[in-house]
Design an enzyme around this catalytic site. Structure first.
Site, PDB file in Angstrom:
ATOM      1  N   HIS A  95       0.822  -1.215   0.000  1.00 14.03           N
ATOM      2  CA  HIS A  95       0.000   0.000   0.000  1.00 14.03           C
ATOM      3  C   HIS A  95       0.857   1.267   0.000  1.00 14.03           C
ATOM      4  O   HIS A  95       0.360   2.341  -0.307  1.00 14.03           O
ATOM      5  CB  HIS A  95      -1.060  -0.016   1.109  1.00 14.03           C
ATOM      6  CG  HIS A  95      -0.604   0.283   2.501  1.00 14.03           C
ATOM      7  ND1 HIS A  95      -0.297  -0.686   3.419  1.00 14.03           N
ATOM      8  CD2 HIS A  95      -0.438   1.445   3.149  1.00 14.03           C
ATOM      9  CE1 HIS A  95       0.030  -0.145   4.569  1.00 14.03           C
ATOM     10  NE2 HIS A  95      -0.045   1.165   4.435  1.00 14.03           N
ATOM     11  N   ASP A 231       1.208  -7.724   2.262  1.00 14.86           N
ATOM     12  CA  ASP A 231       1.297  -6.282   1.999  1.00 14.86           C
ATOM     13  C   ASP A 231       2.759  -5.835   1.855  1.00 14.86           C
ATOM     14  O   ASP A 231       3.313  -5.188   2.738  1.00 14.86           O
ATOM     15  CB  ASP A 231       0.598  -5.525   3.133  1.00 14.86           C
ATOM     16  CG  ASP A 231       0.322  -4.080   2.765  1.00 14.86           C
ATOM     17  OD1 ASP A 231       0.891  -3.606   1.776  1.00 14.86           O
ATOM     18  OD2 ASP A 231      -0.450  -3.423   3.485  1.00 14.86           O
ATOM     19  N   SER A 656       3.724   2.226   8.430  1.00 13.55           N
ATOM     20  CA  SER A 656       3.494   1.321   7.310  1.00 13.55           C
ATOM     21  C   SER A 656       4.820   1.051   6.627  1.00 13.55           C
ATOM     22  O   SER A 656       5.533   1.990   6.279  1.00 13.55           O
ATOM     23  CB  SER A 656       2.567   1.976   6.287  1.00 13.55           C
ATOM     24  OG  SER A 656       1.274   2.003   6.782  1.00 13.55           O
TER      25      SER A 656
END
Ligand code: GLU
Length: 721
Positions: A95, A231, A656
């Site tokens: 992402h 991810d 992230s």
């Protein structure tokens, strides 16, 4: 301490520093805290080592030796990444790489759907505008930032003096180098640190799994555990022949980082020590109770409703047309991410009675002040000030977030103010046209026009008439309250939907920019957007900003008092997108009565979810084949393939892509999310509920090797089995 008083060298600032330096390591909860890497020695390195860490503070942050911080980067504008090879190979989340992957995607070569893997270095894809930034060093500059702040200065004067101090510090740190520097306040301005960075601009896409792996579970699973998302995406940093940053050039060489992480492929077990380094963006751990209440009762519910409407519109068009799906995929994710998180925050804060907890803490704080005459003098007004400022702010808050969540949710409004700003700044026609090209690439009029009608309707139905801009008359008069008809008229007439007219405007701009700007301001979209922003700039904005300043000053005093009160306990500064270190352990949890969530997931969970039939759970055929053949190579464990795990590291957005490491600083996986019950951790951390979610490095290796057939990439990694 009185309102408007500036805290000087002789005041709270100096005192607070003493507190940091002398505070002991009592009552440290392993799970909570986002620590400044440079201060680990002074903070609580022993507590960390007791919890399992096998490194010294110098191994983590040092200016004398290569250390973990050198393997860490700011990826793009809001993510973290880590170096995993001596040849510039970098891992981050799918992402985080999403924008880059999307930009290389088209209906014909759809890397979002199919994934992308460079099978040699020649095939790696350059990404204009994408940067990777290394922290070279940080420095406590509190004393330097205070220079010239003696006595009771007028706040504006003090602000200017601090800006001068900051300018001087930055100049000294960067002059004659390609480094950049930033000074950031900590503990609400009770301390300042400078960060010196080196930024690389040639960053190439090496690989990304298909969305059905990299975003498996998509919105259905976002912010949730149990999770099965691969991810991750992979990039390579390039440098010139001196190993320094350079613009993209085919002759650039892979960057040789000062440090890269070894990979721990041996797996995890419950209770194992874990640590995370990265760039958490923003937390408000010391918020006053009224602010938490207003977040819970007003701002989040209103913002969630507005986004629900937007998302429904986007989703409808994305389903109907593949081109629109690709155009809006990144935007959709951007909108839905916070939308879902906010719902988790409401759940967590409500269930944890966070407002009551805050009120109790404030009671104890008030009692602590009352117990001492000097404290009464210094901090006696602080809670009353909060109550006063927050009650005043309530009147303006709605206008502020209606502006950002409804009016500015309209793409053409946003783009019109961007273009107007560019014209006012005298930017070249070329730059403006480039901005328009970029805009059109991912713009579909019917989506935005429908959002425009819905957002204007929301604005006018929720705001008092005193906050109506002039267009209200037209909407209610000529258009009889029909927002769709009004939006249709705006979108028909605007230059943004008539590219040939825009080019004419640019011709005019080249000849006479002032005239062009005046003409542009008459465009119906520009004029309407400006009515809203004028209202904000002239009425709400200035009062709101003043209140924010008062609030900021009051928080500074409050924070100083908290630091004094909690001398035996470490208080960590709120996240502010500077490098932090956090540690915890691999840990299961009970989301609710009678339910226990295990600490890891496996590939079989993916296949179970696939049977539910949601499109978010679609499984690529190749992955299914590998599962059926149990072809996991060395990455499987006892016939299963680990996918994700959870631990109690205190993380936030910006983390992230952060490395989740073992006690020796080896890479166990990549952080990508938090659990639904724990998203409240930005405001209120509860170690029994808050978990960070990590994609297991063994799953990453398995996907690269077995799924993508890009095993040549593994040769340059240091994998420890
Ligand atoms: N998944 C989160 C996001 O996209 C990042 C990590 C977090 O906030 O815990 O913002």
């Amino acid at each position: 301490m009185k309102k408007n008083q500036i805290i000087t060298k002789h005041g709270i600032l100096g005192m607070m520093l003493t507190v940091i330096i002398t505070a002991g390591t009592l009552n440290v909860k392993a799970e909570e805290g986002m620590w400044i890497p440079m201060l680990l020695e002074k903070y609580n390195i022993e507590a960390m080592q007791e919890a399992g860490l096998r490194l010294s503070a110098e191994d983590i942050y040092s200016i004398n030796q290569d250390c973990l911080k050198d393997a860490l980067v700011i990826f793009g504008r809001g993510c973290t990444g880590e170096m995993i090879s001596a040849d510039g190979l970098l891992l981050t989340n799918h992402h985080c790489g999403y924008g880059a992957i999307q930009r290389h995607s088209s209906v014909e070569s759809d890397y979002l759907t199919d994934g992308f893997w460079a099978m040699s270095r020649d095939e790696e894809l350059p990404n204009e505008g994408l940067t990777v930034t290394y922290l070279r060093y940080m420095k406590d500059v509190t004393v330097e930032m205070e220079e010239g702040l003696i006595g009771e200065l007028d706040p504006e004067e003090a602000q200017k003096q601090m800006e001068r101090n900051m300018g001087k510090l930055i100049k000294e740190a960067t002059e004659g180098s390609h480094y950049s520097a930033l000074v950031r306040p900590f503990y609400y301005g009770n301390a300042y640190y400078m960060f010196v960075y080196e930024t690389f601009t040639d960053v190439r896409l090496v690989g990304a799994p298909p969305e059905a792996i990299g975003n498996f579970g998509a919105d259905q699973d976002n912010w949730m555990w149990p999770r099965h998302t691969g991810d991750f995406s992979m990039f390579r940093v390039y440098a010139n022949e001196d190993n320094e940053p350079a613009a993209f050039d085919p002759s650039n060489q892979p960057y040789k980082p000062r440090k890269h992480l070894e990979i721990a492929a041996g797996g995890i077990e419950e209770g194992d020590f874990t640590m995370v380094m990265g760039y958490p963006g923003s937390t408000t751990q010391y918020l006053y109770s009224a602010a938490v209440r207003s977040m819970l009762e007003t701002s989040l519910p209103v913002k969630i409703d507005l986004r629900t409407t937007r998302l429904e519109i986007m989703d409808r068009y994305m389903r109907a047309d593949d081109v629109v799906r690709i155009q809006y995929s990144s935007k959709y994710r951007g909108v839905s991410n916070a939308w879902k998180k906010w719902q988790g925050i409401i759940l967590g804060l409500t269930r944890n009675h966070a407002v009551d907890v805050k009120l109790e803490e404030e009671e104890a704080f008030a009692a602590w002040i009352e117990a001492d005459g000097e404290r009464i003098l210094k901090y006696g007004d602080v809670l009353d000030e909060f109550a006063e400022i927050y009650s005043e702010m309530e009147k303006y808050e709605m206008a502020m977030y209606m502006m950002s969540e409804s009016v500015m949710a309209i793409e053409l409004f946003r783009q019109s103010s961007r273009i107007e700003r560019m014209m006012n700044q005298g930017m070249s026609r070329e730059r403006i046209e480039r901005s328009m090209d970029g805009f059109y690439k991912n713009y579909y009029r019917p989506v935005d026009q429908e959002i425009c009608a819905a957002m204007l309707e929301a604005y006018f139905s929720q705001m008092p008439a005193s906050q109506y801009p002039a267009c209200a008359e037209e909407i209610n008069g000529k258009y009889k309250g029909d927002y769709s008809a009004y939006a249709e008229a705006l979108y028909n007439k605007t230059v943004f939907n008539q590219p040939e007219k825009f080019l004419k405007l640019m011709d005019k701009y080249e000849k006479n920019s002032e005239k062009a700007i005046t003409a542009f301001q008459k465009d119906p979209i520009v004029a309407t957007a400006n009515q809203f922003s004028d209202l904000l700039m002239e009425e709400t904005g200035p009062v709101y900003r003043k209140l924010q300043e008062l609030l900021q000053r009051n928080y500074q005093i409050y924070m100083a008092a908290l630091l004094e009160m909690e001398q035996d306990r470490m208080l960590y500064p709120d996240a502010n997108f500077t490098m932090r270190f956090t540690y915890g352990k691999v840990d299961s949890y009970n989301p609710k009565d009678g339910v226990e969530y295990d600490y890891y997931t496996t590939l079989s969970g993916i296949m179970d979810k696939a049977t539910e039939g949601f499109e978010d759970y679609a499984v690529p055929e190749k992955l299914r084949e590998l599962y059926e053949a149990k072809d996991y190579g060395k990455y499987g464990v006892n016939g299963t393939m680990p996918v994700c795990f959870i631990a109690s590291n205190h993380t936030s957005g910006g983390n992230s892509g952060s490395p989740v490491m073992d006690a020796d600083g080896r890479l166990l996986g990549i952080n990508f999310d938090r659990n639904w019950e724990g998203t409240m951790s930005d405001v209120h951390y509860d170690p029994s509920l808050c978990r960070n979610i990590t994609v297991d490095i063994r799953y990453v290796l398995f996907i690269i090797d077995k799924f993508a057939g890009a095993e040549y990439l593994l040769d340059e990694m240091d994998i420890v089995w």
